[in-house]
Design a protein around this motif. Structure first.
Motif, PDB file in Angstrom:
ATOM      1  N   ARG A 185      -8.920   3.771  -7.395  1.00  0.00           N
ATOM      2  CA  ARG A 185      -7.933   3.143  -8.556  1.00  0.00           C
ATOM      3  C   ARG A 185      -6.385   3.260  -8.478  1.00  0.00           C
ATOM      4  N   LYS A 186      -5.920   3.999  -6.952  1.00  0.00           N
ATOM      5  CA  LYS A 186      -4.665   4.400  -6.798  1.00  0.00           C
ATOM      6  C   LYS A 186      -3.870   3.173  -6.821  1.00  0.00           C
ATOM      7  N   LYS A 187      -2.693   3.308  -6.930  1.00  0.00           N
ATOM      8  CA  LYS A 187      -1.701   2.114  -6.622  1.00  0.00           C
ATOM      9  C   LYS A 187      -1.673   1.623  -5.137  1.00  0.00           C
ATOM     10  N   PRO A 188      -2.041   0.428  -4.612  1.00  0.00           N
ATOM     11  CA  PRO A 188      -1.824   0.072  -3.440  1.00  0.00           C
ATOM     12  C   PRO A 188      -0.676   0.382  -2.965  1.00  0.00           C
ATOM     13  N   SER A 189      -0.313   1.017  -1.410  1.00  0.00           N
ATOM     14  CA  SER A 189       0.715   1.414  -0.814  1.00  0.00           C
ATOM     15  C   SER A 189       0.238   1.460   0.746  1.00  0.00           C
ATOM     16  N   ALA A 190       1.394   0.778   1.550  1.00  0.00           N
ATOM     17  CA  ALA A 190       1.096   0.969   2.922  1.00  0.00           C
ATOM     18  C   ALA A 190       1.755   2.269   3.471  1.00  0.00           C
ATOM     19  N   ASP A 191       2.452   3.063   2.371  1.00  0.00           N
ATOM     20  CA  ASP A 191       3.017   4.396   2.783  1.00  0.00           C
ATOM     21  C   ASP A 191       4.068   4.150   4.042  1.00  0.00           C
ATOM     22  N   LEU A 192       5.140   3.313   3.737  1.00  0.00           N
ATOM     23  CA  LEU A 192       5.926   2.880   4.805  1.00  0.00           C
ATOM     24  C   LEU A 192       7.413   3.652   4.616  1.00  0.00           C
ATOM     25  N   TRP A 193       7.519   4.169   3.407  1.00  0.00           N
ATOM     26  CA  TRP A 193       8.482   4.975   2.845  1.00  0.00           C
ATOM     27  C   TRP A 193       8.130   5.748   1.497  1.00  0.00           C
ATOM     28  N   GLU A 194       8.607   6.796   1.129  1.00  0.00           N
ATOM     29  CA  GLU A 194       8.580   7.623   0.119  1.00  0.00           C
ATOM     30  C   GLU A 194       8.715   6.684  -1.368  1.00  0.00           C
ATOM     31  N   GLY A 195       7.389   6.734  -1.994  1.00  0.00           N
ATOM     32  CA  GLY A 195       7.496   5.830  -3.290  1.00  0.00           C
ATOM     33  C   GLY A 195       7.195   4.503  -3.149  1.00  0.00           C
ATOM     34  N   GLN A 196       7.211   3.909  -1.807  1.00  0.00           N
ATOM     35  CA  GLN A 196       6.690   2.636  -1.929  1.00  0.00           C
ATOM     36  C   GLN A 196       5.433   2.127  -2.353  1.00  0.00           C
ATOM     37  N   THR A 197       5.325   1.159  -3.150  1.00  0.00           N
ATOM     38  CA  THR A 197       4.128   0.499  -3.363  1.00  0.00           C
ATOM     39  C   THR A 197       4.035  -1.089  -3.058  1.00  0.00           C
ATOM     40  N   ASP A 198       2.917  -1.302  -2.690  1.00  0.00           N
ATOM     41  CA  ASP A 198       2.852  -2.853  -2.237  1.00  0.00           C
ATOM     42  C   ASP A 198       3.339  -3.880  -3.269  1.00  0.00           C
ATOM     43  N   GLU A 199       3.100  -3.735  -4.462  1.00  0.00           N
ATOM     44  CA  GLU A 199       3.190  -4.583  -5.726  1.00  0.00           C
ATOM     45  C   GLU A 199       4.637  -4.825  -6.015  1.00  0.00           C
ATOM     46  N   ASP A 200       5.498  -3.476  -6.004  1.00  0.00           N
ATOM     47  CA  ASP A 200       6.786  -3.396  -6.078  1.00  0.00           C
ATOM     48  C   ASP A 200       7.757  -4.152  -5.047  1.00  0.00           C
ATOM     49  N   GLU A 201       6.957  -4.114  -3.962  1.00  0.00           N
ATOM     50  CA  GLU A 201       7.838  -4.723  -2.710  1.00  0.00           C
ATOM     51  C   GLU A 201       7.577  -6.165  -2.780  1.00  0.00           C
ATOM     52  N   MET A 202       6.443  -6.769  -2.921  1.00  0.00           N
ATOM     53  CA  MET A 202       5.997  -8.058  -3.005  1.00  0.00           C
ATOM     54  C   MET A 202       6.830  -8.702  -4.159  1.00  0.00           C
ATOM     55  N   GLY A 203       6.786  -8.172  -5.406  1.00  0.00           N
ATOM     56  CA  GLY A 203       7.231  -8.692  -6.483  1.00  0.00           C
ATOM     57  C   GLY A 203       6.221  -9.430  -7.353  1.00  0.00           C
TER      58      GLY A 203
END
Length: 246
Positions: A185-203
């Protein structure tokens, strides 16, 4: 879902046999996709499967989830902390660029993040060579279509067992396999930097991408983002361009 899982497990066993290798190795991040793959390879080759934790400035939460994955599937594991390796390597690169006035600040975060992914890939292949294992990828259909992976990083693998399944289907598979619910259930994240999430990055969201891949109607804004990502990342999926002499 049992049919899908049994089919993947059989396919993994066939890949090991066909390649003349002894087993399978996967990087375990604490995220959903690697958790599913860890469970699958453990089923496929119980005595010759390896889950590798490769922290680089990794959060305590993600490390905790990675350990939960190892415990939930019972896979053999090893941890190789690459934080200092990344720090030394990227600092030297950055210093050289700054000395020559070539450093572009806007590209700093992405360059550093991609180096993390490529260091992890290198570590996995070093382990694979030692054990004579195949490196197993964790990309799902949604990530592969949009190119949301690092070329020669998490995209640098030998085989892709879950690339035909959407993110939603991977969640369903995770529930079936017994992946801990906090990870599912967690938000998908590649853990590439602090606070990063996949969906925020993709838009856009994985639900929108999944619907697009299933042929469903989605908002035009999301459709444009998905199609743009697919077009811009074609080089990640296509064979390398080769000059053909006449």
């Amino acid at each position: 879902m049992k049919e899908h899982v049994d089919g993947i497990v059989q396919w993994l066993q066939n890949q090991v046999k066909a390649s003349g290798t002894k087993g399978l190795v996967v990087g375990v991040s604490g995220g959903l996709d690697s958790a599913v793959v860890a469970h699958l390879i453990k089923r496929a080759v119980p005595e010759n499967s390896l889950g590798v934790l490769l922290p680089i400035y990794t959060s305590e939460e993600n490390m905790g989830h990675a350990h939960d994955v190892i415990e939930s599937c019972g896979i053999n594991d090893i941890t190789i902390d690459l934080t200092d390796t990344h720090k030394t390597m990227y600092s030297e690169i950055k210093n050289q660029l700054e000395e020559s006035n070539s450093f572009i600040d806007a590209n700093d975060q992405l360059s550093s993040a991609n180096l993390r992914a490529r260091l992890r890939m290198s570590a996995l292949y070093a382990l694979a060579a030692n054990y004579n294992y195949l490196v197993v990828g964790t990309d799902n259909a949604s990530e592969y279509y949009t190119g949301y992976f690092t070329k020669y990083g998490d995209g640098g693998v030998d085989i892709l067992p879950i690339v035909e399944f959407t993110k939603k289907e991977i969640r369903e598979m995770a529930d079936y396999l017994g992946v801990p619910s906090d990870i599912v259930r967690k938000k998908p994240s590649a853990d590439l930097w602090e606070g990063q999430t996949d969906e925020d990055e993709m838009g856009t969201t994985y639900d929108k991408i999944d619907d697009y891949l299933k042929g469903k109607e989605i908002p035009e804004k999301d459709k444009n983002i998905i199609e743009s990502m697919h077009a811009k990342t074609a080089h990640k999926r296509d064979a390398l361009p080769r000059y053909k002499r006449s």
